[in-house]
Design a protein around this motif. Structure first.
Motif, PDB file in Angstrom:
ATOM      1  N   VAL A   1     -22.121 -27.581 -16.886  1.00 28.23           N
ATOM      2  CA  VAL A   1     -22.850 -26.379 -17.275  1.00 28.23           C
ATOM      3  C   VAL A   1     -21.970 -25.168 -17.016  1.00 28.23           C
ATOM      4  O   VAL A   1     -21.355 -25.041 -15.958  1.00 28.23           O
ATOM      5  CB  VAL A   1     -24.191 -26.267 -16.510  1.00 28.23           C
ATOM      6  CG1 VAL A   1     -23.968 -26.226 -15.009  1.00 28.23           C
ATOM      7  CG2 VAL A   1     -24.977 -25.050 -16.966  1.00 28.23           C
ATOM      8  N   ARG A   2     -21.865 -24.290 -18.008  1.00 26.99           N
ATOM      9  CA  ARG A   2     -21.071 -23.063 -17.874  1.00 26.99           C
ATOM     10  C   ARG A   2     -21.866 -22.079 -17.027  1.00 26.99           C
ATOM     11  O   ARG A   2     -23.026 -21.795 -17.305  1.00 26.99           O
ATOM     12  CB  ARG A   2     -20.764 -22.475 -19.246  1.00 26.99           C
ATOM     13  CG  ARG A   2     -19.983 -23.405 -20.153  1.00 26.99           C
ATOM     14  CD  ARG A   2     -19.731 -22.773 -21.520  1.00 26.99           C
ATOM     15  NE  ARG A   2     -18.812 -21.646 -21.414  1.00 26.99           N
ATOM     16  CZ  ARG A   2     -19.063 -20.430 -21.868  1.00 26.99           C
ATOM     17  NH1 ARG A   2     -20.205 -20.162 -22.458  1.00 26.99           N
ATOM     18  NH2 ARG A   2     -18.167 -19.463 -21.755  1.00 26.99           N
ATOM     19  N   ALA A   3     -21.225 -21.550 -15.982  1.00 27.97           N
ATOM     20  CA  ALA A   3     -21.956 -20.714 -15.030  1.00 27.97           C
ATOM     21  C   ALA A   3     -21.088 -19.608 -14.460  1.00 27.97           C
ATOM     22  O   ALA A   3     -19.869 -19.725 -14.371  1.00 27.97           O
ATOM     23  CB  ALA A   3     -22.502 -21.583 -13.898  1.00 27.97           C
ATOM     24  N   VAL A   4     -21.767 -18.532 -14.094  1.00 24.80           N
ATOM     25  CA  VAL A   4     -21.166 -17.448 -13.325  1.00 24.80           C
ATOM     26  C   VAL A   4     -21.647 -17.611 -11.888  1.00 24.80           C
ATOM     27  O   VAL A   4     -22.845 -17.774 -11.650  1.00 24.80           O
ATOM     28  CB  VAL A   4     -21.602 -16.070 -13.862  1.00 24.80           C
ATOM     29  CG1 VAL A   4     -21.198 -14.964 -12.891  1.00 24.80           C
ATOM     30  CG2 VAL A   4     -20.995 -15.815 -15.222  1.00 24.80           C
ATOM     31  N   VAL A   5     -20.736 -17.607 -10.938  1.00 25.87           N
ATOM     32  CA  VAL A   5     -21.087 -17.735  -9.519  1.00 25.87           C
ATOM     33  C   VAL A   5     -20.995 -16.364  -8.869  1.00 25.87           C
ATOM     34  O   VAL A   5     -19.949 -15.709  -8.932  1.00 25.87           O
ATOM     35  CB  VAL A   5     -20.153 -18.725  -8.798  1.00 25.87           C
ATOM     36  CG1 VAL A   5     -20.568 -18.863  -7.337  1.00 25.87           C
ATOM     37  CG2 VAL A   5     -20.163 -20.084  -9.485  1.00 25.87           C
ATOM     38  N   LYS A   6     -22.103 -15.921  -8.247  1.00 27.80           N
ATOM     39  CA  LYS A   6     -22.106 -14.617  -7.589  1.00 27.80           C
ATOM     40  C   LYS A   6     -22.748 -14.745  -6.215  1.00 27.80           C
ATOM     41  O   LYS A   6     -23.718 -15.481  -6.030  1.00 27.80           O
ATOM     42  CB  LYS A   6     -22.889 -13.583  -8.412  1.00 27.80           C
ATOM     43  CG  LYS A   6     -22.263 -13.225  -9.744  1.00 27.80           C
ATOM     44  CD  LYS A   6     -22.958 -12.050 -10.398  1.00 27.80           C
ATOM     45  CE  LYS A   6     -22.643 -10.758  -9.680  1.00 27.80           C
ATOM     46  NZ  LYS A   6     -23.160  -9.570 -10.417  1.00 27.80           N
ATOM     47  N   GLN A   7     -22.202 -14.003  -5.266  1.00 31.15           N
ATOM     48  CA  GLN A   7     -22.815 -13.907  -3.946  1.00 31.15           C
ATOM     49  C   GLN A   7     -23.992 -12.922  -4.053  1.00 31.15           C
ATOM     50  O   GLN A   7     -23.790 -11.749  -4.350  1.00 31.15           O
ATOM     51  CB  GLN A   7     -21.805 -13.407  -2.918  1.00 31.15           C
ATOM     52  CG  GLN A   7     -20.741 -14.416  -2.540  1.00 31.15           C
ATOM     53  CD  GLN A   7     -21.270 -15.483  -1.598  1.00 31.15           C
ATOM     54  OE1 GLN A   7     -22.408 -15.415  -1.137  1.00 31.15           O
ATOM     55  NE2 GLN A   7     -20.431 -16.491  -1.325  1.00 31.15           N
ATOM     56  N   LEU A   8     -25.214 -13.415  -3.826  1.00 30.76           N
ATOM     57  CA  LEU A   8     -26.390 -12.562  -3.971  1.00 30.76           C
ATOM     58  C   LEU A   8     -27.319 -12.739  -2.781  1.00 30.76           C
ATOM     59  O   LEU A   8     -27.505 -13.850  -2.273  1.00 30.76           O
ATOM     60  CB  LEU A   8     -27.169 -12.921  -5.251  1.00 30.76           C
ATOM     61  CG  LEU A   8     -26.472 -12.720  -6.593  1.00 30.76           C
ATOM     62  CD1 LEU A   8     -27.315 -13.323  -7.706  1.00 30.76           C
ATOM     63  CD2 LEU A   8     -26.225 -11.238  -6.860  1.00 30.76           C
ATOM     64  N   SER A   9     -27.912 -11.646  -2.351  1.00 34.80           N
ATOM     65  CA  SER A   9     -28.977 -11.726  -1.350  1.00 34.80           C
ATOM     66  C   SER A   9     -30.239 -12.249  -2.032  1.00 34.80           C
ATOM     67  O   SER A   9     -30.305 -12.331  -3.271  1.00 34.80           O
ATOM     68  CB  SER A   9     -29.245 -10.344  -0.753  1.00 34.80           C
ATOM     69  OG  SER A   9     -29.774  -9.481  -1.767  1.00 34.80           O
ATOM     70  N   ASP A  10     -31.253 -12.587  -1.246  1.00 35.21           N
ATOM     71  CA  ASP A  10     -32.511 -13.048  -1.833  1.00 35.21           C
ATOM     72  C   ASP A  10     -33.107 -11.984  -2.755  1.00 35.21           C
ATOM     73  O   ASP A  10     -33.617 -12.294  -3.839  1.00 35.21           O
ATOM     74  CB  ASP A  10     -33.520 -13.400  -0.743  1.00 35.21           C
ATOM     75  CG  ASP A  10     -33.223 -14.732  -0.065  1.00 35.21           C
ATOM     76  OD1 ASP A  10     -32.270 -15.416  -0.504  1.00 35.21           O
ATOM     77  OD2 ASP A  10     -33.937 -15.090   0.886  1.00 35.21           O
ATOM     78  N   ALA A  11     -33.039 -10.727  -2.317  1.00 37.05           N
ATOM     79  CA  ALA A  11     -33.603  -9.640  -3.127  1.00 37.05           C
ATOM     80  C   ALA A  11     -32.847  -9.499  -4.441  1.00 37.05           C
ATOM     81  O   ALA A  11     -33.457  -9.377  -5.516  1.00 37.05           O
ATOM     82  CB  ALA A  11     -33.569  -8.327  -2.353  1.00 37.05           C
TER      83      ALA A  11
ATOM     84  N   THR B   1     -16.067 -14.285 -13.752  1.00 40.30           N
ATOM     85  CA  THR B   1     -15.402 -15.489 -14.222  1.00 40.30           C
ATOM     86  C   THR B   1     -16.426 -16.585 -14.485  1.00 40.30           C
ATOM     87  O   THR B   1     -17.331 -16.809 -13.690  1.00 40.30           O
ATOM     88  CB  THR B   1     -14.389 -15.985 -13.166  1.00 40.30           C
ATOM     89  OG1 THR B   1     -13.405 -14.975 -12.969  1.00 40.30           O
ATOM     90  CG2 THR B   1     -13.713 -17.267 -13.636  1.00 40.30           C
ATOM     91  N   ILE B   2     -16.269 -17.244 -15.620  1.00 38.09           N
ATOM     92  CA  ILE B   2     -17.163 -18.344 -15.985  1.00 38.09           C
ATOM     93  C   ILE B   2     -16.459 -19.657 -15.669  1.00 38.09           C
ATOM     94  O   ILE B   2     -15.309 -19.866 -16.065  1.00 38.09           O
ATOM     95  CB  ILE B   2     -17.530 -18.290 -17.481  1.00 38.09           C
ATOM     96  CG1 ILE B   2     -18.188 -16.940 -17.813  1.00 38.09           C
ATOM     97  CG2 ILE B   2     -18.453 -19.434 -17.849  1.00 38.09           C
ATOM     98  CD1 ILE B   2     -18.421 -16.724 -19.283  1.00 38.09           C
ATOM     99  N   ILE B   3     -17.154 -20.545 -14.966  1.00 41.09           N
ATOM    100  CA  ILE B   3     -16.594 -21.857 -14.646  1.00 41.09           C
ATOM    101  C   ILE B   3     -17.551 -22.944 -15.102  1.00 41.09           C
ATOM    102  O   ILE B   3     -18.726 -22.678 -15.387  1.00 41.09           O
ATOM    103  CB  ILE B   3     -16.298 -22.009 -13.139  1.00 41.09           C
ATOM    104  CG1 ILE B   3     -17.590 -21.911 -12.334  1.00 41.09           C
ATOM    105  CG2 ILE B   3     -15.283 -20.981 -12.680  1.00 41.09           C
ATOM    106  CD1 ILE B   3     -17.401 -22.183 -10.848  1.00 41.09           C
ATOM    107  N   ASP B   4     -17.056 -24.160 -15.190  1.00 40.86           N
ATOM    108  CA  ASP B   4     -17.878 -25.312 -15.528  1.00 40.86           C
ATOM    109  C   ASP B   4     -18.233 -26.059 -14.248  1.00 40.86           C
ATOM    110  O   ASP B   4     -17.360 -26.457 -13.479  1.00 40.86           O
ATOM    111  CB  ASP B   4     -17.125 -26.254 -16.475  1.00 40.86           C
ATOM    112  CG  ASP B   4     -17.022 -25.697 -17.885  1.00 40.86           C
ATOM    113  OD1 ASP B   4     -17.638 -24.638 -18.120  1.00 40.86           O
ATOM    114  OD2 ASP B   4     -16.332 -26.302 -18.712  1.00 40.86           O
ATOM    115  N   LEU B   5     -19.541 -26.234 -14.023  1.00 40.60           N
ATOM    116  CA  LEU B   5     -20.021 -26.881 -12.807  1.00 40.60           C
ATOM    117  C   LEU B   5     -20.730 -28.190 -13.125  1.00 40.60           C
ATOM    118  O   LEU B   5     -21.300 -28.358 -14.207  1.00 40.60           O
ATOM    119  CB  LEU B   5     -20.999 -25.955 -12.063  1.00 40.60           C
ATOM    120  CG  LEU B   5     -20.442 -24.662 -11.476  1.00 40.60           C
ATOM    121  CD1 LEU B   5     -21.569 -23.852 -10.845  1.00 40.60           C
ATOM    122  CD2 LEU B   5     -19.380 -24.969 -10.448  1.00 40.60           C
ATOM    123  N   ASN B   6     -20.702 -29.077 -12.163  1.00 45.97           N
ATOM    124  CA  ASN B   6     -21.445 -30.321 -12.258  1.00 45.97           C
ATOM    125  C   ASN B   6     -22.930 -30.024 -12.050  1.00 45.97           C
ATOM    126  O   ASN B   6     -23.315 -29.502 -10.997  1.00 45.97           O
ATOM    127  CB  ASN B   6     -20.951 -31.279 -11.167  1.00 45.97           C
ATOM    128  CG  ASN B   6     -21.607 -32.651 -11.252  1.00 45.97           C
ATOM    129  OD1 ASN B   6     -22.641 -32.811 -11.874  1.00 45.97           O
ATOM    130  ND2 ASN B   6     -20.994 -33.627 -10.616  1.00 45.97           N
TER     131      ASN B   6
END
Length: 328
Positions: free
Chosen positions: A129-139, A57-62
């Motif tokens: 800014v249009r963004a995809v938010v994903k839970q990611l590890s550092d790697a 899902t793409i959302i608009d973020l500040n």
């Protein structure tokens, strides 16, 4: 999703089909480059970028809620490319979303995985800014960041090498770094060999040097690792004339200055002259190490030279006799 950081309604990739797409990152250099880019290359790059966000899902973020990645993959800024990016977003909007992850240590904030310049441009234009938010590890973060930039092909050799070195210093495993940069083990070794010998202040002073490849940087690294050469280089990069050059020119100038300053000095030669009493023949003798030469100047220098050559056996025997006498 009623949160204060969301500017607009949630959209999905399927709803953005009417938006005109461009090469991800807007990393073009004028209309001429756009004209020569084939349609297949354009589709391939768009597909590579969209592969990262398929099903997301793409959302608009500040933009104010975004922080940079924990590791930088760029050296300096390409003002021309960034200016084109800003104008592209101003005219047609942000074609390709960035990727962020929930900030690992700051609640309510996000950390940019890739798309730093797009986020900066949106902030300057006063837009979400249009963004995809994903839970990611550092790697997973660095793999996504590295592979996205590899797909764009807009990072220079030294930027990729320094990125690899920073990841190694952050204790990431080499196999992870290889995946992030899409390189094999031998190439990663070469990158780290250069990055470990070129100090960050020198690399930053030179800049991205987009046209300088691995072989030239390897040569530079071999020279710069000597303490005396490093001190010399730091003197050069502090010069105002050096800073005014373009990045590629800064590399060439610094390499040339270092090579010139470290060029081995010529061994001095000893020279003496002899002249006949009637001045008909003049000879100049030069000796350096195991080499000794005689230059004759006379109207009949050739005949006199042949005479000397024909009598070398006799002259050598006289030399040996004289040497033995001196040793007794």
């Amino acid at each position: 999703m009623a949160r204060k950081d969301v500017f607009a309604n949630i959209t999905s990739p399927a709803n953005s089909g009417t938006e005109r797409r461009a090469t991800p990152g807007y990393a073009t250099h004028g209309a001429s480059r756009s004209m020569i880019s084939s349609l297949s290359e354009l589709r391939e790059k768009v597909a590579q970028a969209e592969q990262q966000i398929t099903g997301e899902t793409i959302i608009d973020l500040n933009p104010e809620l975004l922080d940079s990645s924990f590791v930088s993959d760029r050296i300096g800024a390409d003002d021309l490319a960034y200016g084109e990016l800003v104008e592209g977003i101003r005219e047609r909007g942000q074609d390709t979303p960035i990727m962020v992850r929930p900030h690992p240590t700051a609640d309510g904030r996000y950390q940019i995985v890739f798309g730093h310049r797009r986020a900066r441009a949106a902030k300057e234009l006063g837009r979400p800014v249009r963004a995809v938010v994903k839970q990611l590890s550092d790697a997973d973060h660095i793999i996504a960041q590295g592979q996205e930039n590899s797909a764009r092909e807009n990072l220079s050799f030294i930027e990729r090498a320094m990125f690899a070195q920073r990841l190694l210093e952050l204790s990431h495993e080499k196999p992870v770094i290889q995946v992030a940069l899409s390189v094999d083990a031998p190439m990663l070794t070469r990158m780290l060999s250069v990055a470990s010998r070129v100090p960050a202040d020198i690399a930053n002073a030179i800049g991205a040097a987009k046209s300088v490849g691995r072989n030239r940087w390897t040569e530079f690294a071999q020279l710069i690792e000597k303490p005396s050469t490093l001190e010399l280089a730091r003197t050069f990069i502090g010069d105002e004339a050096f800073s005014s050059l373009e990045s590629d020119a800064r590399f060439e100038r610094l390499l040339a200055e270092i090579k010139n300053a470290t060029k081995p000095a010529k061994r001095p030669t000893k020279a003496s002259e002899w002249q006949a009493e009637d001045s008909s023949v003049r000879a100049e003798f030069k000796g350096s190490g195991k080499s000794y030469s005689i230059a004759l100047k006379a109207n009949d220098a050739g005949r006199f030279g042949r005479f000397i050559a024909d009598n070398l056996d006799r002259l050598h025997q006289e030399f040996l006799t004289s040497t033995r006498a001196e040793e007794k």
